[in-house]
Motif scaffolding. Sequence first.
Motif, short mmCIF file in Angstrom:
data_model
loop_
_atom_site.label_atom_id
_atom_site.label_comp_id
_atom_site.label_asym_id
_atom_site.label_seq_id
_atom_site.Cartn_x
_atom_site.Cartn_y
_atom_site.Cartn_z
N ASN A 1 33.15 51.57 68.86
CA ASN A 1 34.09 51.34 67.76
C ASN A 1 33.70 50.06 67.05
O ASN A 1 33.58 49.02 67.69
CB ASN A 1 35.52 51.20 68.31
N VAL A 2 33.50 50.12 65.75
CA VAL A 2 33.18 48.90 65.01
C VAL A 2 34.34 48.55 64.07
O VAL A 2 34.15 48.12 62.94
CB VAL A 2 31.85 49.01 64.22
N THR A 3 35.55 48.79 64.60
CA THR A 3 36.74 48.33 63.87
C THR A 3 36.96 46.86 64.28
O THR A 3 36.63 46.51 65.42
CB THR A 3 37.95 49.17 64.30
N PRO A 4 37.49 46.02 63.39
CA PRO A 4 37.60 44.59 63.70
C PRO A 4 38.33 44.31 65.02
O PRO A 4 37.95 43.44 65.78
CB PRO A 4 38.38 44.02 62.52
N ASP A 5 39.32 45.18 65.35
CA ASP A 5 40.07 44.88 66.58
C ASP A 5 39.25 45.21 67.82
O ASP A 5 39.70 45.03 68.94
CB ASP A 5 41.40 45.65 66.58
N VAL B 1 29.04 55.81 66.61
CA VAL B 1 29.57 54.65 65.90
C VAL B 1 30.74 55.08 65.02
O VAL B 1 30.61 56.03 64.24
CB VAL B 1 28.49 54.00 65.00
N GLY B 2 31.88 54.41 65.17
CA GLY B 2 33.04 54.74 64.33
C GLY B 2 33.63 53.51 63.69
O GLY B 2 33.88 52.52 64.36
N ILE C 1 21.61 58.01 67.09
CA ILE C 1 22.89 57.44 66.69
C ILE C 1 23.70 58.53 65.98
O ILE C 1 23.21 59.20 65.08
CB ILE C 1 22.67 56.27 65.70
N SER C 2 24.95 58.66 66.43
CA SER C 2 25.90 59.56 65.78
C SER C 2 26.91 58.69 65.05
O SER C 2 27.17 57.56 65.47
CB SER C 2 26.58 60.39 66.88
N VAL D 1 23.00 61.92 63.74
CA VAL D 1 24.00 62.96 63.98
C VAL D 1 25.27 62.60 63.22
O VAL D 1 25.65 61.43 63.14
CB VAL D 1 24.32 63.06 65.49
N LEU D 2 25.93 63.65 62.69
CA LEU D 2 27.19 63.47 61.98
C LEU D 2 28.31 63.97 62.89
O LEU D 2 28.20 65.07 63.46
CB LEU D 2 27.13 64.35 60.73
N ASN D 3 29.34 63.17 63.09
CA ASN D 3 30.46 63.56 63.93
C ASN D 3 31.71 63.62 63.07
O ASN D 3 32.32 62.60 62.78
CB ASN D 3 30.62 62.55 65.08
N ASP D 4 32.08 64.84 62.64
CA ASP D 4 33.18 64.98 61.68
C ASP D 4 34.43 65.53 62.37
O ASP D 4 34.52 66.72 62.68
CB ASP D 4 32.75 65.94 60.55
#
Length: 280
Positions: free
Chosen positions: A24-28, A59-60, A94-95, A114-117
Motif C-alpha cells: 500500500n502506498v497510501t500516506p497512512d 502496488v495500491g 509488479i501488479s 499486471v493490472l489488478n482491477d
Amino acid sequence: IQHSEPDRNLPWPQDRTVVMGILNVTPDSFHDGGRYERIKDAVARAEAMIDAGADVIDVGGESTRPGADPVEIEEELDRVVPVVEELADLEVPISVDTRRPEVARAVIDAGADVLNDVEGLQDPEMRRVAAETGVPVVLMHSIEAPVDPENEIHYDDVVEETIRELGDRLLAAEKAGVDREQVIIDPGIGFGKTAREGFELLDRLAEFEALGCPLLFGHSHKSMFGLTGEQAGAAPNSTIAATAIAARNGADIIRVHDVAENVAAVNVADAAADPEGFEP
Ligand SMILES: Nc1nc2[nH]c(SCCc3ccc(S(N)(=O)=O)cc3)nc2c(=O)[nH]1
C-alpha cells in the motif's frame, strides 16, 4: 487440485501457488517522512517481501475498501508511478491495484506488468487498456457494496452467482478484445459479501475452475475472520490458515500482507497436493 494449465504466459511460476505481496502506498501506510522517504520506504518494503518469498508485488495507491474515500487521480498517480518506476528494476513482476484507466496506462508505461482491477473491467476504457496492452489482468468480482453495510446483499448461492457474474465480465472483456489467456479471475472476498459468504467461497473455490482461468484469492486480514476470533486488519492466524485451504482448493495466486508466513502455508498446501513431486 492441480494449478491451471501451465501453457499461460504469466510472469510467475505456474507449477506452484504464487504469493503476491501487498504494497500500500497510501500516506497512512508509512511514517510521514515526506515523499522521498515514502518512496524509499516503499522500495525497501517491496524488497523485504521479495526476500521473504513474494513472487509478485501488488502496488495500491488508493484504498479500495468498500466505502473508502476516493483519491484524486493526480494524487493516485503521484503515489504509484514513482514507486512502480523504482520497482520495475527488481526481479519480480509488479501488479498495480487501480480502478482508473489513466492510472493503468501510466503505470504500464512506467513498467508495471499486471493490472489488478477490483472493478472487474466494468469500465470500457479499462477493457481498452487491457486489450491494447495485452498485460495480464486480474478481473475481480465486486458488487457495489450497499451504502448501509448492515443490509448486506444476500445471495441464494454466492459461489454459483459469483461464477456466473465473472463469466459475464469475461465475455464482455473478450468482446472488447481482451484475450482470455491474459485474465486472472478473483471472487472478491469482502466486496459486498458477508463473512459466511467468504467462507462458502473459500470452501468451494474449486468450482471456479469452470471458467478456465487462474484464480487469485485475496482474504488477508479481512473482516470474515471476525467469525474465527480475529478482527479486520488484525487476523494473521486466520489468514495463514485460510491461505493453506485456498491453495489446496485450487487458488493459483494468494494476495497477502505477511509474506513469509503465507509462503509457508502455500508450501504446506502444495506439498500435501503432490507429496512426491513437491520441490522446496
Ligand atoms: N484482486 C484483488 N485485489 C484486491 N485489493 C484489495 S484491497 C482490500 C479492500 C478491502 C479491505 C477489507 C475488506 S473487509 N470489509 O472484508 O474487511 C474488504 C475489502 N482486496 C483485493 C482482493 O481481494 N483481490
